[in-house]
Scaffold this motif. Structure first.
Motif, mmCIF file in Angstrom:
data_model
loop_
_atom_site.group_PDB
_atom_site.id
_atom_site.type_symbol
_atom_site.label_atom_id
_atom_site.label_comp_id
_atom_site.label_asym_id
_atom_site.label_seq_id
_atom_site.Cartn_x
_atom_site.Cartn_y
_atom_site.Cartn_z
ATOM 1 N N ALA A 1 10.711 -3.377 0.234
ATOM 2 C CA ALA A 1 9.929 -3.815 -0.933
ATOM 3 C C ALA A 1 10.423 -3.179 -2.230
ATOM 4 C CB ALA A 1 8.450 -3.483 -0.719
ATOM 5 N N ASN A 2 10.845 -1.923 -2.157
ATOM 6 C CA ASN A 2 11.322 -1.241 -3.349
ATOM 7 C C ASN A 2 12.822 -0.980 -3.279
ATOM 8 O OD1 ASN A 2 8.826 -1.136 -4.683
ATOM 9 N ND2 ASN A 2 8.222 0.626 -3.415
ATOM 10 N N GLY A 3 13.520 -1.886 -2.655
ATOM 11 C CA GLY A 3 14.977 -1.748 -2.603
ATOM 12 C C GLY A 3 15.422 -0.876 -1.428
ATOM 13 N N ALA B 1 16.949 2.161 -1.544
ATOM 14 C CA ALA B 1 16.917 3.626 -1.700
ATOM 15 C C ALA B 1 15.838 4.312 -0.860
ATOM 16 C CB ALA B 1 16.765 3.994 -3.174
ATOM 17 N N PRO B 2 14.576 3.877 -0.924
ATOM 18 C CA PRO B 2 13.555 4.566 -0.119
ATOM 19 C C PRO B 2 13.853 4.509 1.375
ATOM 20 C CG PRO B 2 12.557 2.981 -1.648
ATOM 21 C CD PRO B 2 14.024 2.764 -1.711
ATOM 22 N N VAL B 3 14.447 3.394 1.797
ATOM 23 C CA VAL B 3 14.765 3.249 3.223
ATOM 24 C C VAL B 3 15.811 4.292 3.627
ATOM 25 C CG1 VAL B 3 15.709 1.706 4.984
ATOM 26 C CG2 VAL B 3 14.216 0.794 3.188
ATOM 27 N N LEU B 4 16.849 4.405 2.767
ATOM 28 C CA LEU B 4 17.895 5.390 3.064
ATOM 29 C C LEU B 4 17.323 6.799 3.042
ATOM 30 C CD1 LEU B 4 20.922 3.891 1.087
ATOM 31 C CD2 LEU B 4 20.521 3.912 3.559
ATOM 32 N N ASP B 5 16.406 7.044 2.100
ATOM 33 C CA ASP B 5 15.754 8.357 2.051
ATOM 34 C C ASP B 5 15.039 8.660 3.364
ATOM 35 O OD1 ASP B 5 16.606 9.046 -0.378
ATOM 36 O OD2 ASP B 5 14.766 8.480 -1.469
ATOM 37 N N THR B 6 14.333 7.651 3.866
ATOM 38 C CA THR B 6 13.592 7.836 5.118
ATOM 39 C C THR B 6 14.527 8.266 6.236
ATOM 40 O OG1 THR B 6 12.056 6.117 4.443
ATOM 41 C CG2 THR B 6 12.059 6.713 6.777
ATOM 42 N N PHE B 7 15.701 7.615 6.316
ATOM 43 C CA PHE B 7 16.607 7.931 7.416
ATOM 44 C C PHE B 7 17.421 9.200 7.156
ATOM 45 C CE2 PHE B 7 15.912 3.371 8.388
ATOM 46 C CZ PHE B 7 15.354 3.580 9.634
ATOM 47 N N ARG B 8 17.209 9.811 5.949
ATOM 48 C CA ARG B 8 17.822 11.121 5.733
ATOM 49 C C ARG B 8 16.847 12.234 6.079
ATOM 50 N NH1 ARG B 8 19.688 9.171 0.658
ATOM 51 N NH2 ARG B 8 21.682 8.136 0.997
ATOM 52 N N ASP B 9 15.583 11.858 6.240
ATOM 53 C CA ASP B 9 14.552 12.844 6.552
ATOM 54 C C ASP B 9 14.779 13.388 7.972
ATOM 55 O OD1 ASP B 9 12.315 14.228 7.229
ATOM 56 O OD2 ASP B 9 10.898 12.790 6.370
ATOM 57 N N ASN C 1 -0.065 8.613 5.595
ATOM 58 C CA ASN C 1 0.215 9.388 4.385
ATOM 59 C C ASN C 1 0.672 8.495 3.235
ATOM 60 O OD1 ASN C 1 -0.437 11.652 5.795
ATOM 61 N ND2 ASN C 1 1.689 12.187 6.294
ATOM 62 N N PHE C 2 0.429 7.214 3.333
ATOM 63 C CA PHE C 2 0.733 6.233 2.274
ATOM 64 C C PHE C 2 2.206 6.134 1.964
ATOM 65 C CE2 PHE C 2 -3.563 7.829 1.579
ATOM 66 C CZ PHE C 2 -4.275 6.667 1.786
ATOM 67 N N ASP C 3 3.087 6.555 2.899
ATOM 68 C CA ASP C 3 4.524 6.331 2.729
ATOM 69 C C ASP C 3 4.842 4.993 3.388
ATOM 70 O OD1 ASP C 3 7.236 6.267 2.641
ATOM 71 O OD2 ASP C 3 7.567 8.197 3.642
ATOM 72 N N ARG C 4 4.495 3.915 2.665
ATOM 73 C CA ARG C 4 4.599 2.597 3.288
ATOM 74 C C ARG C 4 6.042 2.219 3.597
ATOM 75 N NH1 ARG C 4 0.550 -1.430 2.668
ATOM 76 N NH2 ARG C 4 2.289 -2.845 2.346
ATOM 77 N N GLU C 5 6.961 2.465 2.637
ATOM 78 C CA GLU C 5 8.364 2.106 2.901
ATOM 79 C C GLU C 5 8.887 2.849 4.138
ATOM 80 O OE1 GLU C 5 7.446 2.952 -0.191
ATOM 81 O OE2 GLU C 5 7.776 1.109 -1.340
ATOM 82 N N GLY C 6 8.548 4.136 4.193
ATOM 83 C CA GLY C 6 9.003 4.939 5.340
ATOM 84 C C GLY C 6 8.458 4.383 6.644
#
Lengths: 269, 351
Positions: free
Chosen positions: A34-36, A38-46, A233-238
């Motif tokens: 939904a927001n591009g 970047a957030p998805v890649l961030d999630t998989f770096r967590d 925790n409202f991290d919907r993209e994650g």
């Protein structure tokens, strides 16, 4: 006029499946992006998410291996042997499908719990923790997916019959050679089918794992538990990103099964 | 190689499949185990092969006790009614299976497989899959596969039972010729008395878990030990309180000494055969088979009086033997006064 009934019926079925399955699942994928990207890649770096995915892969891998080995063994036992209690065993094999995963989780916790479990206390005394640890997660996942391989192989074994095996024996093959060269090739498609279903089921397991894992973030949290945690925790993209990963595994598994089924149907027709 | 079965008993639950059976099979012979379905003949064959174990008794193959040996150590080749082809292997690989298990050199395996495929007339089909063969071809492949390991004994369980009549006939002749060439001790199970009489050197008649009689086809046909064997090997009827074959009765137009008078009840012509039923007072009608020419010479019609007597050298048995009735496929019909039907169904008795 004669065609109208089928057309209406088809529309109803399609609407039903779209509303219940296709649309919600597709929203998981669109929600993730939904927001591009970047957030998805961030999630998989967590590292916590990566840890959870790794744990899910380990649990699913063990569940597939254990259920394949024991599944083939149990199916052979149920089909090829007669012994007292055979029907009871056959009914027992179906139990994991009938019982709620939460109940399964609780049952495993009762037996293997380190504080008061029948088997858990002696195992804890030798330094082996089952509950709140990876072995418990593997155990729960294996339990849940137990019938899938067995149920796929049994009808194939019954249809193939014993004559080929007997012919192999009379030609000089021992039991192991007969299994490897005759039985296994005969059941191979059923086995692949069962393994794929088992994998899909194991990757998606939530309830039983939640009970036995203790949901310790970064240690015993599997991917499905992470999805819940992120969503809360409202991290919907994650949440959507991890969910989409899990959904992809299942969709690929179903695609493989579909291809195999088409193949076997072509072969038998 | 000889096979000896001594005092073998086998039960499945409360059902006794074999009841203290003893059979000796001569080396190099072609023996038929003949009897009605469910009589125990397949069980006996499977016990020889090691696919079933006897509850008690001893199986000796070539002088060595094989009772407790697993099937792969007995040196037997087994051919199943439904072929038991390995569907995921080519015809050549099927035939090679036993040799590959024994880890024979590749060249030797190929040469042997080629030789066997020629023997069973499948040399063109080595690369095909079993599903691409007809039933008769599959059974020949199964035979080649069983022969590949040079078994000391070849066992065939209703080998032609799943094939249609024409192919069955061909394969029968072919099996006979094959045995004359290969000379391996062969035992086959059949419920078809014609097949047994035509192919075998030796017949063992088995019914209800017991051996009824053992002997050459001629001995069994000419000197049946009991009414069951007599009725199982061919149609029978009754004349003067004795069991006799319908073609062993002479029909005369004039009265002679020792002949029984009767009235022609029914005449049925099938090809060259004339099946005549003759009513004799107080007894079930007698079924007689004449050739068309004999009937013409006799000139008898329905309602005419004729005289019946046994032909010289006819095999007969006393009729009052209770052992016949339960499983004899033809006798109950004769005893029930339906000689004609019994005759019509008698050419292929099935239990």
């Amino acid at each position: 006029m004669a065609r109208r009934g089928p057309v209406v019926l088809r529309a109803v079925v399609i609407a039903y499946l779209v509303l219940l399955v296709a649309w919600p699942v597709s929203l998981v994928f669109t929600g993730a992006f939904a927001n591009g990207l970047a957030p998805v890649l961030d999630t998989f770096r967590d590292p916590l998410v990566l840890n959870a995915l790794r744990l899910t892969a380990i649990a699913a891998g063990w569940a597939v291996v254990l259920n394949t080995v024991f599944g083939v063994g149990v199916a052979l036992l149920l089909v090829r042997r007669t012994f007292p209690g055979r029907r009871l065993l056959a009914a027992l094999v179906d139990l994991p499908l009938a019982v709620s995963p939460v109940v399964v989780g609780l049952a495993i916790a009762l037996v293997y719990g380190a504080r008061s479990g029948w088997l858990g206390v002696p195992l804890a005394n030798v330094g082996l923790d089952i509950i709140y640890s990876t072995p418990g997660i593997v155990l729960a996942t294996t339990f849940i997916a137990l019938p899938l391989v067995i149920r796929e192989i049994i009808p194939v074994l019954e249809e193939v019959g014993t004559e080929q095996e007997q012919a192999a024996r009379s030609l000089g093959a021992g039991p192991w050679t007969t299994f490897r060269r005759i039985t296994l090739p005969a059941i191979r498609w059923g086995l692949v089918y069962g393994v794929v279903l088992c994998l899909a089921r194991a990757v998606g397991e939530f309830g039983a794992v939640k009970v036995v894992s203790g949901n310790l973030i970064g240690r015993t949290q599997t991917a499905t538990l992470t999805v819940e945690e992120l969503y809360m925790n409202f991290d919907r993209e994650g949440a959507f990103a991890v969910a989409a990963t899990l959904a992809s595994v299942s969709i690929i598994a179903i695609a493989i099964v579909g291809l195999l089924r088409a193949r076997t149907e072509r072969r038998t027709s | 190689m000889s096979i000896e079965i001594r005092d073998v008993t086998k039960t499945f639950g409360s059902f006794t499949a074999l009841d203290d059976v003893s059979v000796a099979i001569r080396p190099g012979s072609l023996t038929a185990l003949l009897g009605p379905s469910g009589g125990g003949k397949s069980t006996l064959l499977r016990i020889i092969a090691g696919l079933e174990t006897a509850d008690s008794g001893v199986v000796t193959i070539d002088g060595a006790d094989a009772t407790r040996l697993p099937p792969q150590k007995r040196g037997v080749g087994f051919v199943f009614q439904h072929y038991a082809a390995f569907p995921h292997m080519s015809v050549a690989r099927n035939v090679a299976f036993g040799l590959e298990i024994r880890k024979r050199p590749r060249e030797e395996v190929r040469a042997r497989v080629d030789e066997l495929l020629r023997l069973v007339h499948l040399e063109q089909f080595g690369d095909r899959m079993p599903s691409q063969l007809s039933g008769g071809q599959r059974q020949r492949m199964a035979l080649a596969r069983a022969l590949a390991v040079e078994p000391s004994v070849l066992l065939l369980d209703e080998p032609f039972g799943a094939l249609d009549a024409k192919v069955r006939k061909e394969l029968r002749d072919w099996l006979r010729r094959l045995h004359d060439e290969v000379h391996v001790t062969t035992v086959f199970v059949t419920h078809d008395q014609e097949e047994a009489l035509e192919v075998a050197d030796e017949i063992v008649v088995i019914s209800q878990g017991r051996v009824e009689q053992t002997g050459s086809p001629d001995a069994l046909y000419d000197r049946p030990a009991n009414p069951f064997v007599m009725s199982f090997l061919g149609p029978v009827t009754q004349l003067g309180g004795r069991l006799v074959r319908p073609h062993d009765i002479e029909v005369l137009g004039i009265e002679v000494r020792d002949a029984v008078a009767g009235v022609v009840a029914d005449i049925q012509r099938v090809g060259n055969e004339a099946r005549v039923r003759v009513g004799v007072g107080g007894a079930p009608p007698v079924a007689v088979v004449l050739t068309r020419a004999e009937l013409r010479a006799l000139g008898a019609r329905v309602g005419d009086t004729v005289w019946l007597r046994l032909a010289a050298g006819a095999a007969t048995l006393p009729v009052d033997d209770a052992a016949v009735a339960p499983s004899g496929p033809t006798l109950p019909a004769v005893a029930g006064g339906e000689g004609g039907r019994a005759l019509a169904g008698a050419s292929s008795p099935r239990g």
